[in-house]
Design a protein around this motif. Sequence first.
Motif, PDB file in Angstrom:
ATOM      1  N   LEU A 112       0.827  -1.215   0.000  1.00 15.36           N
ATOM      2  CA  LEU A 112       0.000   0.000   0.000  1.00 15.36           C
ATOM      3  C   LEU A 112       0.864   1.269   0.000  1.00 15.36           C
ATOM      4  O   LEU A 112       0.570   2.242  -0.694  1.00 15.36           O
ATOM      5  N   LEU A 132      -9.331   4.047   0.797  1.00 17.94           N
ATOM      6  CA  LEU A 132      -9.334   2.638   0.368  1.00 17.94           C
ATOM      7  C   LEU A 132     -10.793   2.248   0.116  1.00 17.94           C
ATOM      8  O   LEU A 132     -11.580   2.152   1.065  1.00 17.94           O
ATOM      9  N   ASP A 135     -13.062  -0.188   2.243  1.00 14.01           N
ATOM     10  CA  ASP A 135     -13.683   0.247   3.494  1.00 14.01           C
ATOM     11  C   ASP A 135     -14.793   1.225   3.133  1.00 14.01           C
ATOM     12  O   ASP A 135     -14.524   2.323   2.655  1.00 14.01           O
ATOM     13  N   SER A 171      -5.010  -7.802  11.516  1.00 12.91           N
ATOM     14  CA  SER A 171      -5.554  -7.431  10.194  1.00 12.91           C
ATOM     15  C   SER A 171      -5.437  -5.933   9.914  1.00 12.91           C
ATOM     16  O   SER A 171      -5.877  -5.474   8.857  1.00 12.91           O
ATOM     17  N   TYR A 172      -4.884  -5.171  10.856  1.00 11.52           N
ATOM     18  CA  TYR A 172      -4.942  -3.707  10.729  1.00 11.52           C
ATOM     19  C   TYR A 172      -3.631  -3.037  11.119  1.00 11.52           C
ATOM     20  O   TYR A 172      -2.804  -3.621  11.819  1.00 11.52           O
ATOM     21  N   GLY A 173      -3.527  -1.749  10.749  1.00 10.32           N
ATOM     22  CA  GLY A 173      -2.537  -0.869  11.363  1.00 10.32           C
ATOM     23  C   GLY A 173      -3.091  -0.501  12.732  1.00 10.32           C
ATOM     24  O   GLY A 173      -4.279  -0.201  12.856  1.00 10.32           O
ATOM     25  N   GLU A 192       1.973  -1.969  11.882  1.00  7.56           N
ATOM     26  CA  GLU A 192       1.149  -2.652  10.884  1.00  7.56           C
ATOM     27  C   GLU A 192       0.949  -4.117  11.284  1.00  7.56           C
ATOM     28  O   GLU A 192       1.915  -4.850  11.495  1.00  7.56           O
ATOM     29  N   LYS A 193      -0.313  -4.502  11.405  1.00  8.59           N
ATOM     30  CA  LYS A 193      -0.726  -5.891  11.618  1.00  8.59           C
ATOM     31  C   LYS A 193       0.036  -6.625  12.724  1.00  8.59           C
ATOM     32  O   LYS A 193       0.610  -7.703  12.491  1.00  8.59           O
ATOM     33  N   VAL A 205      -6.541   1.302  12.344  1.00  6.62           N
ATOM     34  CA  VAL A 205      -6.648   2.254  11.232  1.00  6.62           C
ATOM     35  C   VAL A 205      -7.647   1.714  10.210  1.00  6.62           C
ATOM     36  O   VAL A 205      -7.592   0.551   9.821  1.00  6.62           O
ATOM     37  N   ILE A 206      -8.571   2.584   9.796  1.00  7.24           N
ATOM     38  CA  ILE A 206      -9.556   2.264   8.765  1.00  7.24           C
ATOM     39  C   ILE A 206      -9.171   3.070   7.523  1.00  7.24           C
ATOM     40  O   ILE A 206      -8.520   4.105   7.649  1.00  7.24           O
ATOM     41  N   GLY A 207      -9.571   2.614   6.338  1.00  9.06           N
ATOM     42  CA  GLY A 207      -9.025   3.171   5.103  1.00  9.06           C
ATOM     43  C   GLY A 207      -9.353   4.600   4.708  1.00  9.06           C
ATOM     44  O   GLY A 207      -9.757   4.852   3.567  1.00  9.06           O
ATOM     45  N   TYR A 209      -7.337   8.456   5.159  1.00  4.50           N
ATOM     46  CA  TYR A 209      -6.150   9.127   5.684  1.00  4.50           C
ATOM     47  C   TYR A 209      -6.104  10.559   5.153  1.00  4.50           C
ATOM     48  O   TYR A 209      -6.505  10.803   4.010  1.00  4.50           O
ATOM     49  N   GLN A 231       4.949  -0.487   3.628  1.00  7.42           N
ATOM     50  CA  GLN A 231       3.696  -0.214   4.347  1.00  7.42           C
ATOM     51  C   GLN A 231       3.456   1.283   4.535  1.00  7.42           C
ATOM     52  O   GLN A 231       4.355   2.012   4.967  1.00  7.42           O
ATOM     53  N   THR A 233       1.513   2.475   6.789  1.00  8.68           N
ATOM     54  CA  THR A 233       1.544   2.637   8.250  1.00  8.68           C
ATOM     55  C   THR A 233       2.949   3.007   8.737  1.00  8.68           C
ATOM     56  O   THR A 233       3.112   3.916   9.556  1.00  8.68           O
ATOM     57  N   ARG A 255     -18.593   1.300   9.709  1.00 10.81           N
ATOM     58  CA  ARG A 255     -17.662   0.864   8.663  1.00 10.81           C
ATOM     59  C   ARG A 255     -17.954  -0.586   8.252  1.00 10.81           C
ATOM     60  O   ARG A 255     -18.156  -1.455   9.101  1.00 10.81           O
TER      61      ARG A 255
HETATM   62  C1  G1P Z   1      -4.661  -1.714   4.930  1.00  7.53           C
HETATM   63  C2  G1P Z   1      -3.627  -1.013   5.811  1.00  7.53           C
HETATM   64  C3  G1P Z   1      -3.960  -1.208   7.278  1.00  7.53           C
HETATM   65  C4  G1P Z   1      -5.366  -0.734   7.551  1.00  7.53           C
HETATM   66  C5  G1P Z   1      -6.369  -1.446   6.626  1.00  7.53           C
HETATM   67  C6  G1P Z   1      -7.760  -0.861   6.774  1.00  7.53           C
HETATM   68  O1  G1P Z   1      -4.508  -3.109   5.108  1.00  7.53           O
HETATM   69  O2  G1P Z   1      -2.330  -1.527   5.510  1.00  7.53           O
HETATM   70  O3  G1P Z   1      -3.049  -0.483   8.073  1.00  7.53           O
HETATM   71  O4  G1P Z   1      -5.700  -0.981   8.903  1.00  7.53           O
HETATM   72  O5  G1P Z   1      -5.973  -1.304   5.245  1.00  7.53           O
HETATM   73  O6  G1P Z   1      -8.699  -1.552   6.009  1.00  7.53           O
HETATM   74  P1  G1P Z   1      -5.164  -4.195   4.085  1.00  7.53           P
HETATM   75  O7  G1P Z   1      -6.568  -4.388   4.531  1.00  7.53           O
HETATM   76  O8  G1P Z   1      -5.061  -3.605   2.712  1.00  7.53           O
HETATM   77  O9  G1P Z   1      -4.333  -5.426   4.254  1.00  7.53           O
END
Ligand code: G1P
Length: 297
Positions: A112, A132, A135, A171-173, A192-193, A205-207, A209, A231, A233, A255
């Motif tokens: 990303l 993103l 989301d 699954s997230y930042g 990150e994750k 973090v949700i998509g 920024y 990353q 993040t 969300r």
């Molecule tokens: C991405 C980002 C992550 C964020 C997430 C939100 O991850 O890298 O930090 O929390 O989107 O949906 P992905 O879902 O693309 O793996």
Amino acid sequence: MRAKVTKAIFPVAGLGTRFLPATKSVPKEIMTLVDRPLVQYAIDEARAAGIKEFIFVTSRGKGALEDYFDNAPQLEQELRRKGKTELLDLLKSTNMDSGEIAYMRQHKPLGLGHAVWCARRLIANEPFAVILPDDVVAAEKPCLAQMVEAFEEKQGNFVACMEVPEDNTGSYGILDVKEDMGTVVSTKGMIEKPAPEDAPSNLAVIGRYILTPKVLQQLNKKKTGAGGEIQLTDAIADAREGGEEVFGYRFSGHRFDCGSKAGFLQATVAFALARDDLRDDLMGYLSDVVHAPKAAQ
Ligand code: G1P
């Protein structure tokens, strides 16, 4: 003078493997919630936040996205001839003005952060938004507009965030919280994750920024992180170490994780139930199914 956010990056280069075989020929961002593709929700949200330039970071096989935003003169002519003015207006509302939209190819799936870096020359030296489209946030005031308001007050970097179950941090930042002020949270880092035992909080973090050009400078270093990818993040966290503030923004709204099948189905039901033309029929059907689940098999 305080900087305004007028440009948004939409990273849409992902392969969408979670939706195979559909995504073999259809970009996942074109998949529809009721009758509007995911990407249309993202564009509408950006416009509502004052975005004027839309930058898509795409990859091979995403041509349908470019076609979607193109004018469709033949279709328009046909609808005009048949007097279908409502449909014609709907169609025209999805057209993008010339020069308003740009496409940049990400040639390799390096993460990303790398996708955002691909758009660096179009951003130059301004703050910018990243959306993103996976989301989807249903909210009275669209999520990015809420964040732009907060940004205009404080400046700095903003990431949308929400609490997630502790065993989902991988699954997230995840934010390392310095001070929790309610809607806005100041941070002392981001990971990150992380595995649950390494996560500094459960604030994810949700998509959405709003970022400063400092983040692009960090991305220039092409540092790899979780999963061997570059990353976003990490670049945001490193911009903080370089003296910039990074805030988490607890948005109001719901969300949907439309990158997952369950989330996509939930969003489909929620958006359909919000529609006057579909609500009653769907409600009736859902209550039948819930009371006699075999009906759906
Ligand atoms: C991405 C980002 C992550 C964020 C997430 C939100 O991850 O890298 O930090 O929390 O989107 O949906 P992905 O879902 O693309 O793996």
